[in-house]
Motif scaffolding. Structure first.
Motif, PDB file in Angstrom:
ATOM      1  N   THR A 115       0.853  -1.186   0.000  1.00  0.00           N
ATOM      2  CA  THR A 115       0.000   0.000   0.000  1.00  0.00           C
ATOM      3  C   THR A 115       0.890   1.238   0.000  1.00  0.00           C
ATOM      4  N   ARG A 116       0.647   2.147  -0.927  1.00  0.00           N
ATOM      5  CA  ARG A 116       1.536   3.301  -1.045  1.00  0.00           C
ATOM      6  C   ARG A 116       0.769   4.491  -1.620  1.00  0.00           C
ATOM      7  N   LEU A 117       1.366   5.657  -1.426  1.00  0.00           N
ATOM      8  CA  LEU A 117       0.785   6.868  -1.994  1.00  0.00           C
ATOM      9  C   LEU A 117       0.971   6.851  -3.502  1.00  0.00           C
ATOM     10  N   LEU A 118      -0.135   7.009  -4.233  1.00  0.00           N
ATOM     11  CA  LEU A 118      -0.064   7.022  -5.695  1.00  0.00           C
ATOM     12  C   LEU A 118       0.219   8.424  -6.211  1.00  0.00           C
ATOM     13  N   TYR A 119      -0.510   9.389  -5.679  1.00  0.00           N
ATOM     14  CA  TYR A 119      -0.241  10.791  -6.005  1.00  0.00           C
ATOM     15  C   TYR A 119      -0.984  11.692  -5.024  1.00  0.00           C
ATOM     16  N   ASN A 120      -0.473  12.916  -4.883  1.00  0.00           N
ATOM     17  CA  ASN A 120      -1.148  13.938  -4.078  1.00  0.00           C
ATOM     18  C   ASN A 120      -1.080  15.301  -4.754  1.00  0.00           C
ATOM     19  N   ASP A 121      -0.867  15.257  -6.056  1.00  0.00           N
ATOM     20  CA  ASP A 121      -0.841  16.488  -6.836  1.00  0.00           C
ATOM     21  C   ASP A 121      -2.240  17.121  -6.829  1.00  0.00           C
ATOM     22  N   PRO A 122      -2.349  18.418  -6.517  1.00  0.00           N
ATOM     23  CA  PRO A 122      -3.667  19.064  -6.405  1.00  0.00           C
ATOM     24  C   PRO A 122      -4.530  18.939  -7.651  1.00  0.00           C
ATOM     25  N   VAL A 123      -3.914  19.031  -8.824  1.00  0.00           N
ATOM     26  CA  VAL A 123      -4.683  18.945 -10.068  1.00  0.00           C
ATOM     27  C   VAL A 123      -5.285  17.552 -10.224  1.00  0.00           C
ATOM     28  N   ARG A 124      -4.481  16.526 -10.015  1.00  0.00           N
ATOM     29  CA  ARG A 124      -4.973  15.154 -10.156  1.00  0.00           C
ATOM     30  C   ARG A 124      -5.976  14.809  -9.060  1.00  0.00           C
ATOM     31  N   LEU A 125      -5.749  15.343  -7.863  1.00  0.00           N
ATOM     32  CA  LEU A 125      -6.708  15.106  -6.782  1.00  0.00           C
ATOM     33  C   LEU A 125      -8.056  15.736  -7.111  1.00  0.00           C
ATOM     34  N   ARG A 126      -8.023  16.914  -7.708  1.00  0.00           N
ATOM     35  CA  ARG A 126      -9.264  17.576  -8.096  1.00  0.00           C
ATOM     36  C   ARG A 126     -10.003  16.757  -9.153  1.00  0.00           C
ATOM     37  N   ARG A 128      -6.507 -10.860  -8.550  1.00  0.00           N
ATOM     38  CA  ARG A 128      -6.486  -9.846  -7.502  1.00  0.00           C
ATOM     39  C   ARG A 128      -6.982  -8.503  -8.039  1.00  0.00           C
ATOM     40  N   VAL A 129      -6.949  -7.494  -7.178  1.00  0.00           N
ATOM     41  CA  VAL A 129      -7.586  -6.226  -7.517  1.00  0.00           C
ATOM     42  C   VAL A 129      -6.636  -5.057  -7.242  1.00  0.00           C
ATOM     43  N   TRP A 130      -6.557  -4.150  -8.210  1.00  0.00           N
ATOM     44  CA  TRP A 130      -5.845  -2.890  -8.057  1.00  0.00           C
ATOM     45  C   TRP A 130      -6.843  -1.902  -7.455  1.00  0.00           C
ATOM     46  N   HIS A 131      -6.634  -1.532  -6.197  1.00  0.00           N
ATOM     47  CA  HIS A 131      -7.590  -0.720  -5.446  1.00  0.00           C
ATOM     48  C   HIS A 131      -7.008   0.676  -5.237  1.00  0.00           C
ATOM     49  N   VAL A 132      -7.673   1.678  -5.797  1.00  0.00           N
ATOM     50  CA  VAL A 132      -7.242   3.068  -5.690  1.00  0.00           C
ATOM     51  C   VAL A 132      -8.270   3.810  -4.838  1.00  0.00           C
ATOM     52  N   GLU A 133      -7.789   4.439  -3.763  1.00  0.00           N
ATOM     53  CA  GLU A 133      -8.724   5.049  -2.813  1.00  0.00           C
ATOM     54  C   GLU A 133      -8.251   6.431  -2.376  1.00  0.00           C
ATOM     55  N   ARG A 134      -9.222   7.319  -2.233  1.00  0.00           N
ATOM     56  CA  ARG A 134      -8.932   8.683  -1.791  1.00  0.00           C
ATOM     57  C   ARG A 134      -8.785   8.739  -0.266  1.00  0.00           C
ATOM     58  N   HIS A 135      -7.699   9.356   0.166  1.00  0.00           N
ATOM     59  CA  HIS A 135      -7.466   9.624   1.583  1.00  0.00           C
ATOM     60  C   HIS A 135      -7.290  11.130   1.754  1.00  0.00           C
ATOM     61  N   PRO A 136      -7.357  11.635   2.983  1.00  0.00           N
ATOM     62  CA  PRO A 136      -7.228  13.091   3.170  1.00  0.00           C
ATOM     63  C   PRO A 136      -5.950  13.680   2.578  1.00  0.00           C
ATOM     64  N   ASP A 137      -4.859  12.918   2.599  1.00  0.00           N
ATOM     65  CA  ASP A 137      -3.587  13.464   2.127  1.00  0.00           C
ATOM     66  C   ASP A 137      -3.220  13.030   0.707  1.00  0.00           C
ATOM     67  N   GLY A 138      -4.110  12.325   0.031  1.00  0.00           N
ATOM     68  CA  GLY A 138      -3.813  11.917  -1.339  1.00  0.00           C
ATOM     69  C   GLY A 138      -4.562  10.661  -1.743  1.00  0.00           C
ATOM     70  N   TYR A 149      -4.235   6.704  -2.580  1.00  0.00           N
ATOM     71  CA  TYR A 149      -3.381   5.557  -2.293  1.00  0.00           C
ATOM     72  C   TYR A 149      -3.807   4.357  -3.140  1.00  0.00           C
ATOM     73  N   VAL A 150      -2.853   3.485  -3.409  1.00  0.00           N
ATOM     74  CA  VAL A 150      -3.131   2.269  -4.162  1.00  0.00           C
ATOM     75  C   VAL A 150      -2.701   1.067  -3.329  1.00  0.00           C
ATOM     76  N   SER A 151      -3.470  -0.004  -3.426  1.00  0.00           N
ATOM     77  CA  SER A 151      -3.138  -1.255  -2.752  1.00  0.00           C
ATOM     78  C   SER A 151      -3.618  -2.418  -3.607  1.00  0.00           C
ATOM     79  N   ILE A 152      -3.043  -3.574  -3.404  1.00  0.00           N
ATOM     80  CA  ILE A 152      -3.436  -4.781  -4.129  1.00  0.00           C
ATOM     81  C   ILE A 152      -4.228  -5.672  -3.179  1.00  0.00           C
ATOM     82  N   LEU A 153      -5.481  -5.940  -3.525  1.00  0.00           N
ATOM     83  CA  LEU A 153      -6.363  -6.741  -2.679  1.00  0.00           C
ATOM     84  C   LEU A 153      -6.616  -8.100  -3.321  1.00  0.00           C
ATOM     85  N   ASP A 154      -6.938  -9.068  -2.450  1.00  0.00           N
ATOM     86  CA  ASP A 154      -7.245 -10.406  -2.966  1.00  0.00           C
ATOM     87  C   ASP A 154      -8.608 -10.462  -3.640  1.00  0.00           C
ATOM     88  N   HIS A 155      -9.540  -9.624  -3.152  1.00  0.00           N
ATOM     89  CA  HIS A 155     -10.898  -9.620  -3.694  1.00  0.00           C
ATOM     90  C   HIS A 155     -11.394  -8.179  -3.789  1.00  0.00           C
TER      91      HIS A 155
END
Length: 238
Positions: free
Chosen positions: A99-110, A128-138, A140-146
């Motif tokens: 699990t890691r930060l994918l990006y926090n660039d303001p333009v892409r976040l918008r 498996r699943v490529w899971h991209v989720e919004r967090h307060p600081d950017g 994040y992407v993680s790899i999930l089993d389902h």
């Protein structure tokens, strides 16, 4: 019914028709010149050959017109969701599965926020699943089993990873996408496109420039189609 034969196609049919007359009708009339009823044999033989190019186009045009009545976006049920899973393209899993930060660039976040979903998922080739989720600081992407998402956006017809079009008639192709409830296996909505290919006469020259296919609904001519799958999967208000 709108026949779609180009001027070049008409010219090719004219040349073909002259060839049929010169190669078949005229030699037969000469060979059977002494027979009084020769045209009773020649006409039934030649007429279908002369009518074939026009009959083919009429067949394609009529079936395309009928199919187009069912084309476009069909919403059976809309649901509010935080996100959904896409199964349109299964890529290979990345080497880094942490699990890691994918990006926090303001333009892409918008741009991400403008779509309205909290997360989005993409199914991978190993299940498996490529899971991209919004967090307060950017984001994040993680790899999930389902998948976390209950609803899956996928092709209507995909017998192989690289085949998503279905032949449903002579020179008539159907393609599209659906939103499926993974828990009940019910379809919430679909987006259907029909494509007709050129008749044999036009194909003789169009093939050098592309497929020459015409689809419905036409994005330029309409009718207007709601966004899909957004018209089915309504972003939940955060």
């Amino acid at each position: 019914m709108n026949l779609q034969i180009s001027p070049i196609g008409i010219g090719i049919i004219a040349v073909y028709s002259i060839a049929v007359i010169l190669v078949i009708a005229w030699p037969l009339s000469y060979l059977l010149r002494a027979w009084r009823w020769k045209w009773l044999l020649i006409v039934p033989l030649v007429l279908p050959l002369l009518a074939a190019p026009w009959a083919e186009e009429a067949w394609i045009a009529w079936h395309f017109e009928q199919a187009c009545k069912n084309a476009g976006v069909h919403v059976y049920q809309s649901v509010e969701v935080e996100g959904y899973a896409s199964d349109l393209s299964r890529s290979n899993p990345p080497a880094d599965t942490s699990t890691r930060l994918l990006y926090n660039d303001p333009v892409r976040l918008r741009e991400f926020d403008d779509e309205g979903y909290r997360f989005k998922e993409q199914l991978l080739s190993d299940g498996r699943v490529w899971h991209v989720e919004r967090h307060p600081d950017g984001v994040y992407v993680s790899i999930l089993d389902h998948p976390v998402a209950r609803y899956v956006y996928k092709y209507t017809y995909q017998p192989t990873p690289y085949k998503t079009e279905e032949v449903v008639g002579w020179k008539l192709i159907k393609s599209g996408t659906v939103v499926v409830d993974a828990e009940t296996n019910s379809v919430l909505g679909r987006n259907v496109t029909y494509t007709r290919l050129p008749n044999a006469a036009d194909w003789q020259w169009i093939r050098f420039f592309g497929s020459g296919g015409r689809s419905c609904p036409d994005s330029e001519k309409g009718p207007f189609q709601p966004a899909f799958p957004e018209s089915v999967l309504i972003p939940m208000k955060q």
